[in-house]
Design an enzyme around this catalytic site. Sequence first.
Site, PDB file in Angstrom:
ATOM      1  N   GLY B  69       0.890  -1.211  -0.090  1.00 25.86           N
ATOM      2  CA  GLY B  69      -0.150  -0.020   0.071  1.00 25.86           C
ATOM      3  C   GLY B  69       0.766   1.187  -0.142  1.00 25.86           C
ATOM      4  O   GLY B  69       0.318   2.476   0.040  1.00 25.86           O
ATOM      5  N   GLN B  70       2.034   1.064   0.005  1.00 16.90           N
ATOM      6  CA  GLN B  70       2.794   2.249  -0.060  1.00 16.90           C
ATOM      7  C   GLN B  70       2.406   3.385  -1.021  1.00 16.90           C
ATOM      8  O   GLN B  70       2.233   2.751  -2.280  1.00 16.90           O
ATOM      9  CB  GLN B  70       4.475   2.032  -0.020  1.00 16.90           C
ATOM     10  CG  GLN B  70       5.128   1.458   1.126  1.00 16.90           C
ATOM     11  CD  GLN B  70       4.894  -0.032   1.220  1.00 16.90           C
ATOM     12  OE1 GLN B  70       4.126  -0.513   0.455  1.00 16.90           O
ATOM     13  NE2 GLN B  70       5.319  -0.697   2.142  1.00 16.90           N
ATOM     14  N   GLN B  71       2.601   4.403  -0.763  1.00 16.78           N
ATOM     15  CA  GLN B  71       2.165   5.694  -1.965  1.00 16.78           C
ATOM     16  C   GLN B  71       3.125   5.263  -3.139  1.00 16.78           C
ATOM     17  O   GLN B  71       2.234   5.339  -4.253  1.00 16.78           O
ATOM     18  CB  GLN B  71       2.895   6.912  -1.395  1.00 16.78           C
ATOM     19  CG  GLN B  71       2.725   8.113  -2.279  1.00 16.78           C
ATOM     20  CD  GLN B  71       1.831   9.152  -1.592  1.00 16.78           C
ATOM     21  OE1 GLN B  71       1.807   9.426  -0.356  1.00 16.78           O
ATOM     22  NE2 GLN B  71       0.959   9.857  -2.196  1.00 16.78           N
ATOM     23  N   ILE B  73       4.205   2.694  -4.482  1.00 18.08           N
ATOM     24  CA  ILE B  73       3.537   1.680  -5.644  1.00 18.08           C
ATOM     25  C   ILE B  73       1.948   1.575  -5.883  1.00 18.08           C
ATOM     26  O   ILE B  73       1.529   0.795  -6.425  1.00 18.08           O
ATOM     27  CB  ILE B  73       4.015   0.175  -5.034  1.00 18.08           C
ATOM     28  CG1 ILE B  73       3.337  -0.036  -3.520  1.00 18.08           C
ATOM     29  CG2 ILE B  73       5.338   0.335  -5.022  1.00 18.08           C
ATOM     30  CD1 ILE B  73       3.894  -1.251  -3.107  1.00 18.08           C
TER      31      ILE B  73
END
Lengths: 1316, 186
Positions: B69-71, B73
């Site tokens: 969920g990192q920004q 990716i």
Amino acid sequence: MASISSTSTFFIEREEFLGLIGGFKEGEDNEKSVERLKTILDRYLESPTLLDPHLEEIMSSLVTPSSSMIHSLYSSGTISDDLSNTPTNEGPPLLHTYLSLISHLSKVRGYKTIKKLFTHEAVDLEPTLMCLLSQDPQNHALWESRYALLLWLSMLALVPFDICTIDSTSESSTRTTSNLVETIIKISKSYLSDPGPVRESAAVCLSSVLTRPDMEEGYLQDFMEYAKEVLMIRVGIKKNDGDDGKSNTVSHLTDNTFLTMGLVHTLAHLFKYGHREKFLIYVDAFLEQIILLAENGGSQTMLRKLLVKLFQRVGTTFMPVRIVPWRYQRGRRSLLTNMESKGEGKEELTESEVTEEPDIYVPPELEDVVDQLLTGLRDRDTVVRWSAAKGLGRITERLPRECADDVVGAIMELFNDNETDSAWHGANLALAELARRGLLLPSRLPKVVPIIVRAIHYDVRRGQNSVGAHVRDAACYVCWAFARAYSPEVMKPYVEELAKGMLLAALFDREINCRRAASAAFQENVGRQGNENFKHGIEILTAADYFTLGNRVKAFTEISCFVAGFEKYRRSVIGHLKEVKLFHWDVEIRLLASQGLGNLVALDKNYMADVVLHELISKVCDPDLLVRHGAVLGIAEIVKALKSNVSSKHTEITNVVVEVEKARLYRGKGGEIMRSAICRLIECVSIAQLPLPVKTQVRLLDSVDDCIKHPLEEISLSAVAGLRALLKQYFPVASTGPSSRLHSRVFQKYAKVVEEEDNAAATRGFALAIGCLPAKLLAFNDEALETAVNLLCKCADINFKVGEEPDAETRRNCVKGLTEIVKTVGVGSTKIQTFPGTDKATLTSVGLSPPLTTKIFTTLFSCMEDYSMDKRGDVGSWVRCAALNALETLTLEAVDASKNLKEASPDPTSATNKDDEDENEILPPLAERMQLLDEDIQAKVLASVQSSSPMNEEWRSVDTPPQYFDVQTSITVLGLILKQLAEKLDNVRDLAGNILHRLLNENKIPLVADRVFLTEALKTKANETMNWASPHTTFTMIIKAMNIDVYHEAIVEGLAVSVGGLTESVVKSSSGALIDWVKTMKKLKGWRHLARLGRTLVNLMRKFEKDERIVVPVLKTVHLLLQNEALRSEERRTAKENKTEETEEEKDRFGPTMLKLVKAEAHGSKSYKKIVAIVDVLIDLTAEIKWSGADDEDKAYFDEVLTFAFALLGHPFPKVRKYVAEQLYVAILENEGVVKDDSKYDNACSVILETAWDGELEQTEEQEVAVRVRRNELADLMGVELSEKARAKKVVKKGKEKEKKDELASYMSLVKEAGR
Amino acid sequence: MGLLSIIRKVKAKEKECRLLILGLDNAGKTTILKKFNGEDINTISPTLGFNIKTLEHRGYLLNCWDVGGQQTIRSYWRNYFEATDGLVWVVDSADRVRLGDCKRELDCLMEQEKLAGASLMIFANKQDLAGALSEEEIVEALGLKGEQFKTRHWSIVACSAVTGEGLLVGMDWMTDDISSRIFMLS
């Protein structure tokens, strides 16, 4: 989270499978395990989902080791990371083993499922790519590795990072030209033109990389340019040749169909997975070219399928995904919401009222796309049609209502008689697809349903057969889809029509898959639409399930009646049979349809009598063969079932016969089946007892007579059946018998034909016909019966000739005729019979008298010896089979007639062991044990068996009426049957075994000699039906019965034929059983039995002297026995032990007797087969030669053996000489005693070895040492005295030969001169 | 391809669906998936990439795709949309600060064509933490009553991936909802 509790699995080989994978070792040959693993996987090709629960562990056991190997290869730097390098290191074999298994797994389960189970960590990306780079694309052995690696790469390419961040090359060096992405694309592109499956995974990989959000700008565009260029040139070249100069880079690829396929495949994937809006810009550029490509037509099915796929994807690119508001929805199906609504809303069905659809722009290009897909529906290959149907479904799902309706309209236009069956099939698939998606609105149903009903019976004749099974199957699919798509309310108006269509297909389709498909569709409908809508659905389904419908006869004749039992379906069932299936192109179906109709009569008599019959009668002279044949068949069965209810139509019906004959419909094509049908009609009319005037009766008799002599057996048989019914029902006779006119018209006419006619077809037919005469014409007095029996007996004889030729079928039919007579008149008793239509009502018919019975028995006995052969093979076996059946019938009748028969008392001659006091060991098989029991014990056993028979008392109380059956007959009958049971033809054995079984166990005929032993020997296991045709089991049983004295000879005669036969399985089983018997006998010291076997064989040789059919197999049997020392050692024993009591038989020693017999056989024989058999036996005889200590009698015998052997060594056939020499050499190796003088032994051996025995017999000028000289030399060495005459004999012959040669030469010259 | 083989294929397909598990980083997506799978949840680090697990639930095979969920990716999520039957959106109910972020990302997803028709299951996760928002509050915060969600099948369940509470309820709804649709949509 509840864990999965059940561990049951359908992957039964799981342990073995994982074990094998775990057992792989580097550097070893794992090929066997791999083979096994692939075999296991292939078992799941049909239902691969069974593997699902274990896929993860399987894949990880393959992927984990491969991954670590790839990593270590990568880090050790042994694999190159440069695309331009020629591949050097493809990696260790074990890696390829793993990868090939992964490929195989994806073949079985599908790549979409398998690829998910690869690792998908960023660190794997570079090593995997490098590994792929180092593969040699031309190495065909390892294509599976490349396939797997590309698939793996397609997964790795999904990592949600900017690929640049994991690209080690970009940061470490300046080689920006070859970054990671570029390399992946380049390598995948290079595999796009692969001819094998690697192309597919390359397309998957490429599309996976190119649809990454970060690829859209640069690489995707580049690739699309490339693809466009290739396709342009591909289609351009066919259009005009002008574009060549434009792009040299790809021009060399343009002819490559594989590359085209690869590209189209990739494009289809790209359009599917890519971002729709981003791809919209490419659509226009491609559409024109792919349409051109499609129109130029790929000859490859695969390319056409891929193009259809691409069209579909292009189409969906034009239109955004949406849930179209106009879609038909069958209410909400969610359990949850339905529960909440508490049933108040029921199934709210809406053809969505939302008509105010937002305006949706439909680009005009879409029309082209849909057009292409509609064309795809008509493609000649199923896969293409299927793909097109799915594509249409997916596109229509996105269209506004009007456009979608246009699509439906276009599909419906395909249901047209001018369209091919393929188009009908495709259109069905498309309709089903639309229905499943809720896109076929209920408003269309009134038009669609009738079309589907037509399609479900689609059957178009093409010459001798028809096409349409796939159309019918697909129509069932539509029905199935309807069941799932629509609510009962919507379906209601169409249910009846559809239900009838499906039912008729389920009952009456010719193909099993269509019947089952229709049944499945019906089931789905009943289940989803409810028994309310589908009347009697559940009852019908219970009766007409998937399995029962598999049997076509049952479906036509039984289940159809059940279904017609429901009035709702009755007329449809009858209607379909009478209008469609009765005129089907397949004659089997017409027959079944007629039988079905006959069975249905009971349900609807008036309709059948008034309407159906009338319709069919009008069609009997139809110009179409199928129609008139079907009509006649139908009339026949209906009349038979209607009986007296035919009402006034009987003249019309009998007129059918006249009409058909007048129209000369027996002639030309289809004449034969018309004859059969007419015969059947006459039979049915007679059975139905229609009142007919005498004139008509005679007319029908003429018709039947004409067909009886037809050469086709089928027609002859149905004619005889017709005759039987006709004569039985009509043609009244007086109490004294038939009028002389009738008698001469029927019996005398037939008898004359059988006796005098030289047309075999006629004699065959009328021989049967005589048998089928009713008692009133056959047995009205003793004289008449005797005439008939004598006639058939005479003509059943093997020497009877039809014209000039013997005819096995005539003999067989005579035997069959005899059987029928026995059945008709019975044995013994006089019967009072009533004949319908006769005023006098009764007539006494006589049965077979004792002499006549004996006569038939005797005839049958001799028929059992009919071994005649012609070019069709053992045609005598037909006669024997018929005679076997006849024997059963006659025996049962005869036993029945002579009521007071006792069980055969143990015949004193059959008592087995007078002098075997030393043979009282306990023996394993009961039969043998019984065999060796004391006589009085045996008698007691028999007595106990007899007293247990309840019939015993009855018999004793009756006085002595005439006897038709006695012990001797019984022994002969059983012996003959047993003999056939021991013979070599499987079907004859099967028949004999079953008859014997019935006689002994079911009907319990009396007077069976040694019944106890016989039943014991032939005892089958409880509840087991014996397969007598299987030699494996039969021979072990029959051998046991061989010990019974009374049947001994018969069995040995049959057995010898099997042991010495040619059929491998029979020879193997029978000789195996015989040798086992020999071994048992030796163990039990049953010398007497062994000796008797030897004597029986000798007797056979005498009885069948010069009859090669028996002699050769007997010789082979003797050879086998001698080889197993069964006869020889026994002889020694008896000779020594029984000095005291030497009977006549024992003096007759086996060896010398056999020698005499084979000498006689060899004399003048030209049969190589026979001589070889003789040589074998002769050489066996030499094995007992032992000069030292032999008495004079022995010496003379030995001399004679050797002299004869040497005579054969000088045989005129070179092959024989060579064979004798070989065998002789083996013989003297095994038994050195053959050579009288030890010192000459070596010399003798070398003479045998060094002579070319198949060389010239006589000495010629060129040849120093002729065979004869060497033979004489050898004789001297071995101490065999040859007479002078034998030594020199051939000189005379030589002169003769020369003469012959001269003759031949002059003849040759004559021919030559004449030729000029 | 006869009816009988079509039936076999359709039946197999009806039993299989594809779920996509998305949400902001640290929402607890991987924890939920590991909990489903009965794995240890004590050693979970941020997902740098994606996980796929196949689970069986109520006779259905669920292919669950869990993507980080990192920004950085999030823009790659689009890569995974294809043929998605259900979207599981995981919310960290205690992270009030990023709720706006959360709404924005979800709205963005809902506009994706490829997710049209997918059932939406929202897990209001981390209910075991003090200060976690309730279901209603999250419905409000994400604007689930809004126009955009009108035509979508959605449901929200308060849950805790650590205790496992609520997870089953959510998955039950998901499978029911998908199975009621999948009948007609292949």
